[in-house]
Design a protein around this motif. Structure first.
Motif, PDB file in Angstrom:
ATOM      1  N   GLY A 154       0.814  -1.210   0.000  1.00 48.71           N
ATOM      2  CA  GLY A 154       0.000   0.000   0.000  1.00 48.71           C
ATOM      3  C   GLY A 154       0.849   1.261   0.000  1.00 48.71           C
ATOM      4  N   MET A 155       0.202   2.427  -0.020  1.00 48.85           N
ATOM      5  CA  MET A 155       0.886   3.715  -0.053  1.00 48.85           C
ATOM      6  C   MET A 155       0.289   4.648   0.988  1.00 48.85           C
ATOM      7  SD  MET A 155       1.105   4.432  -4.151  1.00 48.85           S
ATOM      8  CE  MET A 155       1.826   6.043  -3.855  1.00 48.85           C
ATOM      9  N   ASP A 156       1.140   5.462   1.578  1.00 55.95           N
ATOM     10  CA  ASP A 156       0.673   6.473   2.511  1.00 55.95           C
ATOM     11  C   ASP A 156       0.314   7.706   1.687  1.00 55.95           C
ATOM     12  OD1 ASP A 156       0.202   8.321   4.511  1.00 55.95           O
ATOM     13  OD2 ASP A 156       1.815   7.565   5.791  1.00 55.95           O
ATOM     14  N   LEU A 157      -0.971   8.036   1.615  1.00 60.19           N
ATOM     15  CA  LEU A 157      -1.437   9.136   0.777  1.00 60.19           C
ATOM     16  C   LEU A 157      -1.608  10.441   1.552  1.00 60.19           C
ATOM     17  CD1 LEU A 157      -4.036   7.207  -1.412  1.00 60.19           C
ATOM     18  CD2 LEU A 157      -1.656   7.763  -1.930  1.00 60.19           C
ATOM     19  N   ARG A 158      -1.168  10.460   2.811  1.00 62.27           N
ATOM     20  CA  ARG A 158      -1.207  11.693   3.582  1.00 62.27           C
ATOM     21  C   ARG A 158      -0.069  12.616   3.144  1.00 62.27           C
ATOM     22  NH1 ARG A 158      -1.387   8.480   9.232  1.00 62.27           N
ATOM     23  NH2 ARG A 158       0.083   7.262   7.978  1.00 62.27           N
ATOM     24  N   PHE A 159      -0.314  13.916   3.177  1.00 64.07           N
ATOM     25  CA  PHE A 159       0.712  14.887   2.786  1.00 64.07           C
ATOM     26  C   PHE A 159       1.661  15.098   3.955  1.00 64.07           C
ATOM     27  CE2 PHE A 159       2.173  19.340   1.996  1.00 64.07           C
ATOM     28  CZ  PHE A 159       2.829  19.081   0.791  1.00 64.07           C
TER      29      PHE A 159
ATOM     30  N   CYS B 276       4.705  15.506  -2.509  1.00 59.84           N
ATOM     31  CA  CYS B 276       4.069  16.340  -3.538  1.00 59.84           C
ATOM     32  C   CYS B 276       3.674  15.502  -4.758  1.00 59.84           C
ATOM     33  CB  CYS B 276       5.006  17.465  -3.969  1.00 59.84           C
ATOM     34  SG  CYS B 276       5.218  18.772  -2.743  1.00 59.84           S
ATOM     35  N   ALA B 277       4.550  14.590  -5.160  1.00 61.13           N
ATOM     36  CA  ALA B 277       4.261  13.733  -6.303  1.00 61.13           C
ATOM     37  C   ALA B 277       3.069  12.829  -6.010  1.00 61.13           C
ATOM     38  CB  ALA B 277       5.489  12.888  -6.648  1.00 61.13           C
ATOM     39  N   GLY B 278       3.032  12.260  -4.803  1.00 59.75           N
ATOM     40  CA  GLY B 278       1.921  11.389  -4.423  1.00 59.75           C
ATOM     41  C   GLY B 278       0.600  12.143  -4.384  1.00 59.75           C
ATOM     42  N   THR B 279       0.649  13.379  -3.897  1.00 53.42           N
ATOM     43  CA  THR B 279      -0.563  14.195  -3.843  1.00 53.42           C
ATOM     44  C   THR B 279      -1.070  14.512  -5.239  1.00 53.42           C
ATOM     45  OG1 THR B 279       0.072  15.202  -1.734  1.00 53.42           O
ATOM     46  CG2 THR B 279      -1.514  16.410  -3.086  1.00 53.42           C
ATOM     47  N   ALA B 280      -0.147  14.857  -6.155  1.00 53.08           N
ATOM     48  CA  ALA B 280      -0.530  15.178  -7.535  1.00 53.08           C
ATOM     49  C   ALA B 280      -1.171  13.975  -8.216  1.00 53.08           C
ATOM     50  CB  ALA B 280       0.692  15.646  -8.321  1.00 53.08           C
ATOM     51  N   VAL B 281      -0.586  12.793  -8.012  1.00 55.37           N
ATOM     52  CA  VAL B 281      -1.124  11.571  -8.615  1.00 55.37           C
ATOM     53  C   VAL B 281      -2.506  11.269  -8.045  1.00 55.37           C
ATOM     54  CG1 VAL B 281      -0.840   9.066  -8.776  1.00 55.37           C
ATOM     55  CG2 VAL B 281       1.122  10.573  -9.161  1.00 55.37           C
TER      56      VAL B 281
ATOM     57  N   THR C  25      -8.629  14.581  -1.910  1.00 56.77           N
ATOM     58  CA  THR C  25      -7.224  14.277  -1.649  1.00 56.77           C
ATOM     59  C   THR C  25      -6.781  14.836  -0.300  1.00 56.77           C
ATOM     60  OG1 THR C  25      -6.726  14.283  -4.022  1.00 56.77           O
ATOM     61  CG2 THR C  25      -4.865  14.554  -2.508  1.00 56.77           C
ATOM     62  N   ALA C  26      -7.234  16.043   0.011  1.00 53.20           N
ATOM     63  CA  ALA C  26      -6.879  16.657   1.293  1.00 53.20           C
ATOM     64  C   ALA C  26      -7.424  15.843   2.465  1.00 53.20           C
ATOM     65  CB  ALA C  26      -7.414  18.083   1.350  1.00 53.20           C
ATOM     66  N   GLY C  27      -8.511  15.124   2.232  1.00 62.29           N
ATOM     67  CA  GLY C  27      -9.130  14.336   3.294  1.00 62.29           C
ATOM     68  C   GLY C  27      -8.215  13.270   3.873  1.00 62.29           C
ATOM     69  N   PHE C  28      -7.317  12.722   3.062  1.00 63.55           N
ATOM     70  CA  PHE C  28      -6.387  11.713   3.577  1.00 63.55           C
ATOM     71  C   PHE C  28      -5.559  12.297   4.727  1.00 63.55           C
ATOM     72  CE2 PHE C  28      -6.954   9.828  -0.700  1.00 63.55           C
ATOM     73  CZ  PHE C  28      -7.219   8.522  -0.335  1.00 63.55           C
ATOM     74  N   THR C  29      -5.158  13.555   4.574  1.00 69.83           N
ATOM     75  CA  THR C  29      -4.329  14.203   5.589  1.00 69.83           C
ATOM     76  C   THR C  29      -5.165  14.736   6.737  1.00 69.83           C
ATOM     77  OG1 THR C  29      -2.759  14.862   3.861  1.00 69.83           O
ATOM     78  CG2 THR C  29      -2.622  16.017   5.978  1.00 69.83           C
ATOM     79  N   VAL C  30      -6.272  15.406   6.418  1.00 70.32           N
ATOM     80  CA  VAL C  30      -7.127  16.001   7.451  1.00 70.32           C
ATOM     81  C   VAL C  30      -7.662  14.938   8.406  1.00 70.32           C
ATOM     82  CG1 VAL C  30      -9.284  17.254   7.867  1.00 70.32           C
ATOM     83  CG2 VAL C  30      -7.770  17.947   5.992  1.00 70.32           C
ATOM     84  N   LEU C  31      -8.064  13.785   7.850  1.00 68.91           N
ATOM     85  CA  LEU C  31      -8.627  12.712   8.670  1.00 68.91           C
ATOM     86  C   LEU C  31      -7.562  11.718   9.136  1.00 68.91           C
ATOM     87  CD1 LEU C  31     -11.897  11.995   6.639  1.00 68.91           C
ATOM     88  CD2 LEU C  31     -11.633  13.371   8.702  1.00 68.91           C
TER      89      LEU C  31
ATOM     90  N   LEU D 162      -6.273   1.786   5.322  1.00 70.93           N
ATOM     91  CA  LEU D 162      -7.669   2.218   5.246  1.00 70.93           C
ATOM     92  C   LEU D 162      -7.904   3.198   4.091  1.00 70.93           C
ATOM     93  CD1 LEU D 162      -8.452   2.686   9.051  1.00 70.93           C
ATOM     94  CD2 LEU D 162      -9.197   0.819   7.563  1.00 70.93           C
ATOM     95  N   ASN D 163      -6.931   3.279   3.177  1.00 75.37           N
ATOM     96  CA  ASN D 163      -7.070   4.173   2.023  1.00 75.37           C
ATOM     97  C   ASN D 163      -8.333   3.863   1.232  1.00 75.37           C
ATOM     98  OD1 ASN D 163      -4.749   5.619   2.515  1.00 75.37           O
ATOM     99  ND2 ASN D 163      -3.485   4.438   1.101  1.00 75.37           N
ATOM    100  N   PHE D 164      -8.598   2.573   1.035  1.00 72.23           N
ATOM    101  CA  PHE D 164      -9.759   2.186   0.224  1.00 72.23           C
ATOM    102  C   PHE D 164     -11.056   2.612   0.889  1.00 72.23           C
ATOM    103  CE2 PHE D 164     -13.235  -0.816  -0.252  1.00 72.23           C
ATOM    104  CZ  PHE D 164     -13.512  -0.663  -1.599  1.00 72.23           C
ATOM    105  N   VAL D 165     -11.143   2.423   2.205  1.00 69.44           N
ATOM    106  CA  VAL D 165     -12.361   2.786   2.941  1.00 69.44           C
ATOM    107  C   VAL D 165     -12.663   4.268   2.744  1.00 69.44           C
ATOM    108  CG1 VAL D 165     -13.389   3.039   5.232  1.00 69.44           C
ATOM    109  CG2 VAL D 165     -12.083   0.981   4.670  1.00 69.44           C
TER     110      VAL D 165
END
Length: 293
Positions: A130-135, A145-150, A179-185, A191-194
């Protein structure tokens, strides 16, 4: 006096509005419970807590639940593409029998939506970590930054299918917020999929509630949200009854299949309902002409 076709138009909008509100509330409650393991961790399946999915044969590459989801989604996407092709190539006898714009847009978007969903699972099957999608710029600014853009681009592509008839501006803004929700929450990688599925349903429901009265009059608007509720139910089952039950039947593949199968049933039902409405309009027109003659 309201005609039968007019009553159907009003009823479609009302039924669809109620269904979308139920979907919105249900998605929010279910997602909250999953993200924060409410009411307690013991309420959830240990396998699901570890993986974020119900995975059958996790030690394999080509027959685990992620790969099985890809195979199922690929087949279902081809069936949906066939339905879309037949809808576009069958000439309408009149404006009343033409496919409503909302119905056509939803079916078109579902083709890549379902296939892309499966392709994402194939990637997860090959890269299960999996990948950590938090900023997190303090850890690695470039990678973050690259992960956020993708992620923004991925959401924007998905929303093209789940937010039919939307403007490009709304799609991009919604993708940025999601996308911002990954970081805010503070969403953990498993749990990325959820979270992503919740973002899709919430944005979809809010967008469709803002559609024009003409678009809401279509049959597909009335029935769509009710076929998403079983998908939510399967998600709950996946998180609570994976080991010993859902794993026997392909695990997460059941969740993915329910989305594609639901799309196909919605399209077939909507066609039948629209044909019935066209007949009402045709009969009313013939009756009006008879009275005039």
């Amino acid at each position: 006096m309201m005609t039968a076709s007019g009553a159907t138009t009003t009823l479609n909008a009302l039924v669809g509005n109620v269904g979308l509100i139920i979907l919105l509330i249900g998605t929010t409650l279910v997602t909250y419970c999953m993200l924060y393991q409410y009411p307690s961790t013991s309420s959830f399946d240990t396998h699901w807590l570890s993986h974020g999915f119900c995975v059958t044969n996790p030690e394999t590459t080509w027959i685990n639940s992620h790969a099985l989801s890809f195979y199922a989604d690929a087949v279902l996407a081809m069936i949906i593409a066939h339905l879309y092709t037949t809808a576009q190539t069958t000439p309408a006898k009149s404006d009343a029998t033409a496919t409503p714009p909302l119905q056509a847009a939803m079916l078109r978007g579902a083709i890549m939506g379902v296939f892309g969903h499966g392709a994402g699972h194939l990637y997860l099957g090959l890269h299960p970590q999996g990948m950590d999608l938090r900023f997190r710029p303090h850890e690695d600014l470039l990678i973050s930054c690259a992960g956020t853009a993708v992620t923004v681009m991925a959401f924007a592509a998905i929303f093209q299918g789940t937010m039919p008839l939307s403007s490009s501006r709304r799609l991009l803004l919604t993708a940025l917020i999601a996308t911002a929700g990954f970081t805010v929450l503070d969403v953990e990688p498993n749990l990325n999929f959820v979270y992503a599925q919740a973002a899709i349903y919430v944005s979809n429901a809010l967008h469709m509630l803002t559609l024009s009265a003409e678009d809401k009059s279509s049959a597909v608007y009335a029935i769509y949200p009710y076929f998403q509720l079983p998908v939510l139910a399967v998600g709950v089952m996946e998180s609570t009854a994976c080991t010993g039950f859902l794993q026997r039947f392909g695990g997460h593949m059941i969740f993915d299949s329910s989305i594609g199968i639901g799309t196909i049933i919605i399209e077939l039902l909507a066609r039948r309902m629209e044909d019935g409405r066209a007949e009402l309009i045709s009969s009313a027109s013939v009756g009006a002409k008879s009275k005039m003659s």
